[in-house]
Structures are given as structure tokens and as C-alpha cells.
Design an enzyme around this catalytic site. Structure first.
Site, PDB file in Angstrom:
ATOM      1  N   TYR A 178       2.367  -8.506  15.190  1.00 33.42           N
ATOM      2  CA  TYR A 178       2.515  -7.809  14.431  1.00 33.42           C
ATOM      3  C   TYR A 178       3.250  -6.231  15.778  1.00 33.42           C
ATOM      4  O   TYR A 178       3.945  -5.555  15.548  1.00 33.42           O
ATOM      5  CB  TYR A 178       1.936  -6.616  14.064  1.00 33.42           C
ATOM      6  CG  TYR A 178       1.799  -5.391  12.847  1.00 33.42           C
ATOM      7  CD1 TYR A 178       2.193  -5.862  12.208  1.00 33.42           C
ATOM      8  CD2 TYR A 178       1.428  -4.267  13.335  1.00 33.42           C
ATOM      9  CE1 TYR A 178       2.990  -4.750  11.243  1.00 33.42           C
ATOM     10  CE2 TYR A 178       1.304  -2.976  12.937  1.00 33.42           C
ATOM     11  CZ  TYR A 178       2.288  -3.208  11.861  1.00 33.42           C
ATOM     12  OH  TYR A 178       2.317  -2.471  11.129  1.00 33.42           O
ATOM     13  N   GLN A 212       0.684  -1.749   0.366  1.00 35.75           N
ATOM     14  CA  GLN A 212       0.019   0.161  -0.018  1.00 35.75           C
ATOM     15  C   GLN A 212       1.106   1.684   0.095  1.00 35.75           C
ATOM     16  O   GLN A 212       0.442   2.800  -0.597  1.00 35.75           O
ATOM     17  CB  GLN A 212      -1.383  -0.338   1.458  1.00 35.75           C
ATOM     18  CG  GLN A 212      -1.606   1.068   1.307  1.00 35.75           C
ATOM     19  CD  GLN A 212      -2.554   1.734   2.506  1.00 35.75           C
ATOM     20  OE1 GLN A 212      -1.965   0.485   3.557  1.00 35.75           O
ATOM     21  NE2 GLN A 212      -3.410   2.384   2.930  1.00 35.75           N
TER      22      GLN A 212
END
Ligand code: NAD
Ligand code: SER
Length: 322
Positions: free
Chosen positions: A146, A16
Site C-alpha cells: 500500500y 469510509q
């Protein structure tokens, strides 16, 4: 622009952020000076506008070969596994995010590279962190793999600055909203998906609750922040790999209401899934005074201007009239 033209490597360039940041870097430093790499095949505008190569960041030999072949002196290390995908495959998240980051940092020292940009995230925070106006220095006890890798990445970056004199910098990006490349498996993806569905279908089922509030940033501000920090005077930075950066903060319901000003019939229903717990563990707004004071951070886009621009771009792409 710095005095020596950077020879830039972008890892994870098909993602992205990379898909737009790489093009901005090519405009700024020269198309031939910015190498786009990813574990996936590089396609589309990235392949058409400059050099590209396949690179798995977990492979140090492959990384070193590419750094040598292209005479790289600057790295934007974007390759990562994001929060939602990371919860589905924590082992992969650890390998890509930690091995990849360590490989890049080791090469920075071994090959005496210049600036190495390693993004962090609001995912470094957890439920014990103050949610409103989250401070720069605060509790870092994330609940996702994460987030764990992002805290470790920040600490490693700072360690390499102090221990080896490396030039490592990074921003704790909030959720990034953009129209060119769909997001890659994060918790903030709803704030992008909602625009696509509003334009294409006129309705959206949101995976977080209506009152879920998170910090976000529009892609032009993300690119601006990234390049401004990369070009900042290193000697003036007290922080390195962990700058808080704020821009927008809104609830899913407020975003839907803003879209409805352009598409009055837009319908949204809310069906929270496992990503709700992740969103609930993250801040709702960010104190970014350190970034403002140390390198002059100032966002340009607000919720109304970002919403209007996203809808204009996506309606043009999908041939829809608003
Ligand atoms: P993304 O998921 O869209 O893209 C990541 C890219 O990394 C993908 O193209 C993927 O193919 C690539 N990749 C995965 N494994 C790889 C490997 N082993 N070797 C090389 N490439 C590999 O991610 P993004 O949104 O572009 O994020 C870029 C960086 O910004 C990441 O560090 C991410 O944690 C951080 N960040 C992003 C956001 C956001 O909202 N997009 C928010 C906070 C932080
Ligand atoms: N957008 C990212 C995610 O949701 C935040 O780092 O995972």
C-alpha cells in the site's frame, strides 16, 4: 466555491471517506453535479441523494465512458486497497491503486479535466523516516505494498503536473476516524473499531499495543482539508500530491482512557497482530507547515471533542445510553 460549478466524479464512493465526502460535495456543488461511483453497488444515502454508477477504476474504457457521459471536469479518486488488505493481497493492491491512478491521470490529460484529487497517506513513510513531527520532505521507504503504491501515486501526480500541466492535488491523510461507514481494511482501523465496541459491548481487544502512537484525523477535518485543498489557488501551491496534514496524535491507551471518561467500565485488552509492524513503521506525529502555509490548513477537532462526538453519534445509532 470556484467560478465554474464543478461536475464531480468520486471513485470509491462507498468507502469510509467517500460515503461522507460525496454527501458534503453534493451539499456544496449541487446534488446533481456529484456522481458517486464504486466497483460495489452504490446504496443508501449516496443512491438516494444524487447520480451514481458502477465503475471499476482499473478499466480505462469504463472510466472514459463515464467521464464523457456525465461531462465530468473534477475527480476525487478515492478507490483504493488499504494497508492491511494490501498485505493480504499485494497484487490486487498494486492493480487497483496503480492502474486506477494511472487511468485517472491519463484521462485528466486526454480529456483536459480540471482538478484531480488523489489521496496519499502516512503509509508513504517507513522505519527510516523520523517518527516524531515527520517532515514534509523526508525518506520515503515504506514497508507495505500500500505504501509503495502511495509513493508511486505521489510521484506520478507530480510528474503529470510538470510534464502535462495537469492539476493534481493530494493529502497524506493520517488515520481517519468516523462514525458513518466502517473503515475498509487499514492499520488505523482500531481507532474506529474501539468506539463501536465501547458502545456496543463495553470491551475491546485491540490489535496494536497500548503504547502505539499514530497520527489521526476526525472525518469533519478530513472533509474540510480535502475541499480546502481542492479549492486552493493552484498557482500558490509549491507542493501538489503529497501534503502532510496533521490533526491528532495519541496512543491506543490514551484513546481508551479518553473513552473511559464517558464509559467508566470500558475494558481494553491488547493482542497485537501483523498490523503492529505496519503501525511501528509509520510516524507518530506530522509536521504540516507546508499545508498551513500554502493553503491555510488548520484542524478543528482535538481528542476530547472527537471522542465525545463519536460516542454521542454511535450511542444514538445503537440506542445505548452513556
Ligand atoms: P475504503 O477502503 O473505505 O474505500 C475504498 C473504496 O474503493 C471501497 O468502497 C471499494 O469498494 C472501492 N474500490 C476498491 N477497488 C475498486 C475498483 N477497482 N474500482 C472502483 N472502486 C474500488 O477507503 P477510504 O478509507 O475511503 O480511503 C479513500 C482514500 O483515502 C484511499 O486512497 C486511501 O488510500 C486514502 N486514505 C485513507 C485513510 C483512512 O484512514 N481511511 C488514510 C490515509 C489515506
Ligand atoms: N488508514 C490507512 C491504513 O491504515 C492509512 O492510509 O491503511
Amino acid at each position: 466555491m470556484t467560478k465554474t460549478t464543478p461536475k464531480v466524479l468520486v471513485t470509491g464512493a462507498m468507502g469510509q471517506i467517500g460515503s461522507e465526502l460525496t454527501l458534503a460535495l453534493r451539499e456544496r456543488y449541487g446534488h446533481d453535479n456529484v456522481l458517486a461511483t464504486d466497483v460495489r453497488t452504490i446504496e443508501g444515502p449516496l443512491a438516494e441523494t444524487g447520480p451514481c454508477a458502477k465503475l471499476d477504476v482499473t478499466d480505462p474504457v469504463m472510466l472514459k465512458g463515464i467521464l464523457e457521459r456525465y461531462g465530468i471536469n473534477t475527480v476525487y479518486h478515492l478507490a483504493a486497497i488499504l494497508s492491511a488488505t494490501g498485505e493480504k493481497n499485494p497484487g490486487l493492491c498494486w492493480r487497483v491503486n496503480m492502474d486506477g491512478t494511472l487511468n485517472v491521470l491519463n484521462m485528466a490529460v486526454e480529456m483536459k479535466l480540471g482538478t484531480v484529487m488523489i489521496p496519499s497517506s502516512i503509509a508513504v513513510f517507513g522505519p527510516e523516516t523520523p517518527r516524531v513531527n515527520t517532515p514534509q520532505e523526508t525518506v520515503l521507504k515504506p514497508r507495505t505494498m500500500y505504501g509503495v503504491t502511495k509513493v508511486c501515486g505521489e510521484l506520478l501526480g507530480d510528474y503529470y503536473v510538470r510534464r502535462f500541466g495537469a492539476d493534481v492535488r493530494g493529502l497524506r491523510y493520517p488515520g481517519i476516524i468516523s462514525s458513518e461507514t466502517p473503515p475498509g481494511g487499514g492499520t488505523t482501523d482500531f481507532a474506529v473499531d474501539i468506539f463501536y465496541k465501547a458502545v456496543q459491548n463495553g470491551e475491546y481487544t485491540c490489535f496494536v499495543k497500548e503504547d502505539t502512537s499514530l497520527p489521526m484525523m476526525y472525518m469533519p477535518d478530513c472533509i474540510k482539508a480535502t475541499i480546502e485543498l481542492a479549492e486552493a489557488d493552484f498557482s500558490k501551491l509549491s507542493h501538489h500530491g503529497d501534503f502532510n496534514v496533521g490533526a491528532l496524535s495519541f496512543t491506543a491507551g490514551e484513546l481508551a482512557a479518553e473513552i473511559r471518561k464517558h464509559i467508566p467500565g470500558f475494558r481494553v485488552s491488547y493482542e497485537p497482530d501483523f498490523r503492529q509492524a505496519i503501525a511501528d513503521s509509520w510516524p507518530s506525529s506530522i509536521d504540516d507547515r507546508a499545508a498551513r502555509e500554502e493553503w491555510g490548513w488548520q484542524p478543528a477537532w482535538d481528542l476530547p471533542s472527537m471522542t465525545a462526538d463519536m460516542l454521542e453519534r454511535l450511542s444514538a445509532r445503537f440506542g445505548k445510553r452513556l
